[in-house]
Design a protein around this motif. Structure first.
Motif, PDB file in Angstrom:
ATOM      1  N   VAL A   7       1.896   7.621   7.973  1.00  0.00           N
ATOM      2  CA  VAL A   7       1.132   6.383   8.037  1.00  0.00           C
ATOM      3  C   VAL A   7       1.863   5.413   7.107  1.00  0.00           C
ATOM      4  CG1 VAL A   7      -1.147   5.320   7.939  1.00  0.00           C
ATOM      5  CG2 VAL A   7      -0.969   7.808   8.179  1.00  0.00           C
ATOM      6  N   PRO A   8       2.631   4.472   7.663  1.00  0.00           N
ATOM      7  CA  PRO A   8       3.392   3.562   6.810  1.00  0.00           C
ATOM      8  C   PRO A   8       2.463   2.674   5.971  1.00  0.00           C
ATOM      9  CG  PRO A   8       4.152   3.472   9.099  1.00  0.00           C
ATOM     10  CD  PRO A   8       2.846   4.198   9.097  1.00  0.00           C
ATOM     11  N   ALA A   9       2.997   2.171   4.882  1.00  0.00           N
ATOM     12  CA  ALA A   9       2.221   1.331   3.969  1.00  0.00           C
ATOM     13  C   ALA A   9       1.515   0.207   4.721  1.00  0.00           C
ATOM     14  CB  ALA A   9       3.135   0.755   2.906  1.00  0.00           C
ATOM     15  N   GLY A  10       0.204   0.133   4.577  1.00  0.00           N
ATOM     16  CA  GLY A  10      -0.563  -0.962   5.156  1.00  0.00           C
ATOM     17  C   GLY A  10      -0.772  -0.890   6.658  1.00  0.00           C
ATOM     18  N   LYS A  11      -0.291   0.182   7.294  1.00  0.00           N
ATOM     19  CA  LYS A  11      -0.426   0.288   8.753  1.00  0.00           C
ATOM     20  C   LYS A  11      -1.625   1.165   9.135  1.00  0.00           C
ATOM     21  CE  LYS A  11       3.454  -1.903   9.700  1.00  0.00           C
ATOM     22  NZ  LYS A  11       3.402  -3.280  10.208  1.00  0.00           N
TER      23      LYS A  11
ATOM     24  N   GLY B 240       0.840  -1.223   0.000  1.00  0.00           N
ATOM     25  CA  GLY B 240       0.000   0.000   0.000  1.00  0.00           C
ATOM     26  C   GLY B 240       0.854   1.243   0.000  1.00  0.00           C
ATOM     27  N   PRO B 241       0.219   2.379  -0.248  1.00  0.00           N
ATOM     28  CA  PRO B 241       0.946   3.646  -0.286  1.00  0.00           C
ATOM     29  C   PRO B 241       1.311   4.163   1.108  1.00  0.00           C
ATOM     30  CG  PRO B 241      -1.318   3.873  -1.100  1.00  0.00           C
ATOM     31  CD  PRO B 241      -1.194   2.518  -0.520  1.00  0.00           C
ATOM     32  N   VAL B 242       2.264   5.089   1.132  1.00  0.00           N
ATOM     33  CA  VAL B 242       2.677   5.742   2.371  1.00  0.00           C
ATOM     34  C   VAL B 242       2.081   7.152   2.377  1.00  0.00           C
ATOM     35  CG1 VAL B 242       4.644   6.582   3.708  1.00  0.00           C
ATOM     36  CG2 VAL B 242       4.863   4.499   2.330  1.00  0.00           C
ATOM     37  N   VAL B 243       1.443   7.514   3.475  1.00  0.00           N
ATOM     38  CA  VAL B 243       0.889   8.863   3.606  1.00  0.00           C
ATOM     39  C   VAL B 243       1.747   9.630   4.595  1.00  0.00           C
ATOM     40  CG1 VAL B 243      -1.059  10.199   4.497  1.00  0.00           C
ATOM     41  CG2 VAL B 243      -1.479   8.198   3.048  1.00  0.00           C
ATOM     42  N   LYS B 244       2.116  10.838   4.223  1.00  0.00           N
ATOM     43  CA  LYS B 244       2.981  11.613   5.108  1.00  0.00           C
ATOM     44  C   LYS B 244       2.462  13.036   5.304  1.00  0.00           C
ATOM     45  CE  LYS B 244       7.870  11.890   5.747  1.00  0.00           C
ATOM     46  NZ  LYS B 244       9.209  11.774   5.173  1.00  0.00           N
ATOM     47  N   PHE B 245       2.383  13.453   6.542  1.00  0.00           N
ATOM     48  CA  PHE B 245       2.088  14.844   6.883  1.00  0.00           C
ATOM     49  C   PHE B 245       3.418  15.473   7.289  1.00  0.00           C
ATOM     50  CE2 PHE B 245      -2.581  15.725   7.596  1.00  0.00           C
ATOM     51  CZ  PHE B 245      -3.025  14.575   6.964  1.00  0.00           C
ATOM     52  N   ASP B 246       3.770  16.570   6.616  1.00  0.00           N
ATOM     53  CA  ASP B 246       5.066  17.171   6.851  1.00  0.00           C
ATOM     54  C   ASP B 246       4.885  18.624   7.297  1.00  0.00           C
ATOM     55  OD1 ASP B 246       7.714  17.823   6.867  1.00  0.00           O
ATOM     56  OD2 ASP B 246       8.025  17.585   4.698  1.00  0.00           O
ATOM     57  N   ASP B 247       5.012  18.862   8.586  1.00  0.00           N
ATOM     58  CA  ASP B 247       4.895  20.194   9.180  1.00  0.00           C
ATOM     59  C   ASP B 247       3.642  20.935   8.702  1.00  0.00           C
ATOM     60  OD1 ASP B 247       5.785  22.079  10.963  1.00  0.00           O
ATOM     61  OD2 ASP B 247       7.131  23.073   9.533  1.00  0.00           O
ATOM     62  N   VAL B 248       2.518  20.254   8.773  1.00  0.00           N
ATOM     63  CA  VAL B 248       1.269  20.796   8.243  1.00  0.00           C
ATOM     64  C   VAL B 248       0.662  21.838   9.184  1.00  0.00           C
ATOM     65  CG1 VAL B 248      -1.146  20.207   7.726  1.00  0.00           C
ATOM     66  CG2 VAL B 248       0.725  18.804   6.806  1.00  0.00           C
TER      67      VAL B 248
ATOM     68  N   ILE C 172       1.253  17.473   2.472  1.00  0.00           N
ATOM     69  CA  ILE C 172       0.829  16.092   2.660  1.00  0.00           C
ATOM     70  C   ILE C 172       1.228  15.356   1.396  1.00  0.00           C
ATOM     71  CG2 ILE C 172      -1.139  14.544   3.028  1.00  0.00           C
ATOM     72  CD1 ILE C 172      -2.667  16.937   4.195  1.00  0.00           C
ATOM     73  N   THR C 173       1.870  14.203   1.543  1.00  0.00           N
ATOM     74  CA  THR C 173       2.246  13.433   0.360  1.00  0.00           C
ATOM     75  C   THR C 173       1.706  12.008   0.433  1.00  0.00           C
ATOM     76  OG1 THR C 173       4.337  12.733   1.363  1.00  0.00           O
ATOM     77  CG2 THR C 173       4.407  14.717  -0.014  1.00  0.00           C
ATOM     78  N   ILE C 174       1.463  11.446  -0.760  1.00  0.00           N
ATOM     79  CA  ILE C 174       1.138  10.028  -0.885  1.00  0.00           C
ATOM     80  C   ILE C 174       2.237   9.430  -1.750  1.00  0.00           C
ATOM     81  CG2 ILE C 174      -0.484   8.313  -1.792  1.00  0.00           C
ATOM     82  CD1 ILE C 174      -2.742  10.269  -1.273  1.00  0.00           C
ATOM     83  N   ASP C 175       2.975   8.495  -1.188  1.00  0.00           N
ATOM     84  CA  ASP C 175       4.129   7.926  -1.893  1.00  0.00           C
ATOM     85  C   ASP C 175       5.020   9.030  -2.454  1.00  0.00           C
ATOM     86  OD1 ASP C 175       3.740   5.269  -1.359  1.00  0.00           O
ATOM     87  OD2 ASP C 175       2.647   4.852  -3.214  1.00  0.00           O
ATOM     88  N   GLY C 176       5.219  10.040  -1.672  1.00  0.00           N
ATOM     89  CA  GLY C 176       6.127  11.115  -2.058  1.00  0.00           C
ATOM     90  C   GLY C 176       5.524  12.192  -2.937  1.00  0.00           C
ATOM     91  N   GLN C 177       4.326  11.949  -3.457  1.00  0.00           N
ATOM     92  CA  GLN C 177       3.711  12.941  -4.342  1.00  0.00           C
ATOM     93  C   GLN C 177       2.849  13.926  -3.539  1.00  0.00           C
ATOM     94  OE1 GLN C 177       0.952  11.418  -7.300  1.00  0.00           O
ATOM     95  NE2 GLN C 177       1.425  13.096  -8.715  1.00  0.00           N
TER      96      GLN C 177
END
Ligand code: ADP
Ligand code: ADP
Length: 229
Positions: A27-31, A1-9, A61-66
């Motif tokens: 949120v790591p892939a699949g977690k 699954g994809p990785v979701v990242k919040f970066d200093d939001v 906010i990124t999904i798989d780096g995007q």
């Protein structure tokens, strides 16, 4: 699954009142990551930003780096299943409401999704209170049951990312337990963000983030947070 990242939001609705003051987590892939905290802390705002009801004001906010701002609305909606706090149902059978998640689904697939969400026993019922002609199939659904209809719909849709914004209304312990097990089923192998209004429903989350006053006050497993109290 994809990785979701919040970066200093950072985010506010009104410029003079910051709601999120620089939130970073992954949120790591699949977690499954759960966000808890007092009412008004900004929990639901986090889910609205990920689903892009609003854009972040600073940070990203990124999904798989995007960057989310570079993802089309269409692919975002395909990638993310959102189970809102308050599900508004169509004035039709529960099965119809579930099939809405994937209109081409077979009866068997709808039944399977309903069973996973633990509402297999009432898919032929009609939700009452939506202008429904009250017949013998009419069924008054609790907030938790409506949420399980939305969970079944999302199971059927099958997106790799899931946002679940828990019902805020008081739920009896049976309903709470049912939601917890439905959640365990739907979140397996999906990248899942749970906005939790009760710690008891997220005991199995891989990490719990405690949001307070627009900032992450603490993070850890359910076990660790309980021990620390
Ligand atoms: P939580 O989910 O933690 O209860 P929310 O993210 O819903 O908190 O809300 C955070 C704060 O933002 C609250 O004080 C709320 O009143 C405010 N808020 C939420 N939505 C809006 C909005 N659309 N416009 C202005 N203020 C809002
Ligand atoms: P809930 O009360 O179900 O958590 P929300 O998360 O949407 O609903 O909103 C949280 C709080 O933010 C509520 O107290 C609500 O009154 C307030 N709020 C929501 N939308 C707005 C808005 N557009 N403007 C001002 N306040 C809002």
């Amino acid at each position: 699954g994809p990785v979701v990242k919040f970066d200093d939001v950072k985010f506010h609705y009104d410029a003079d009142r910051p709601i999120l003051k620089g939130i970073s987590f992954e949120v790591p892939a699949g977690k499954t990551i759960a966000v808890v905290g007092p009412s008004g802390a900004g929990k639901s705002t986090i889910s609205r930003l990920l689903y892009r009801f609003y854009d972040v004001i600073e940070g990203k906010i990124t999904i798989d780096g995007q960057d989310l701002r570079d993802v089309t609305q269409e692919s975002l909606r395909a990638a993310i299943g959102m189970v809102p706090q308050d599900t508004v149902l169509f004035n039709d059978t529960i099965a119809y409401n579930i099939r809405y998640g994937r209109p081409g689904a077979t009866d068997e697939e709808v039944r399977k999704a309903a069973e996973l969400a633990q509402i297999g026993h009432f898919i032929e019922s009609l939700p009452k209170g939506y202008d429904t002609p009250v017949g013998e199939r009419g069924l008054k659904l609790s907030g938790g049951e409506k949420q399980r209809v939305a969970i079944a719909r999302t199971i059927l849709k099958g997106p790799p990312i899931l946002i679940l914004d828990e019902a805020t209304s008081a739920l009896d312990s049976k309903t709470e337990e049912d939601i917890k097990s439905a959640l365990d089923v739907v979140s397996a192998n999906r990248t899942t963000l749970v906005i939790a209004h009760r710690l008891s429903t997220v005991v199995n989350a891989d990490e719990i983030i405690v949001l307070r006053d627009g900032q992450i006050a603490e993070r850890g497993t359910h076990h660790r947070l309980l021990v620390k109290q």
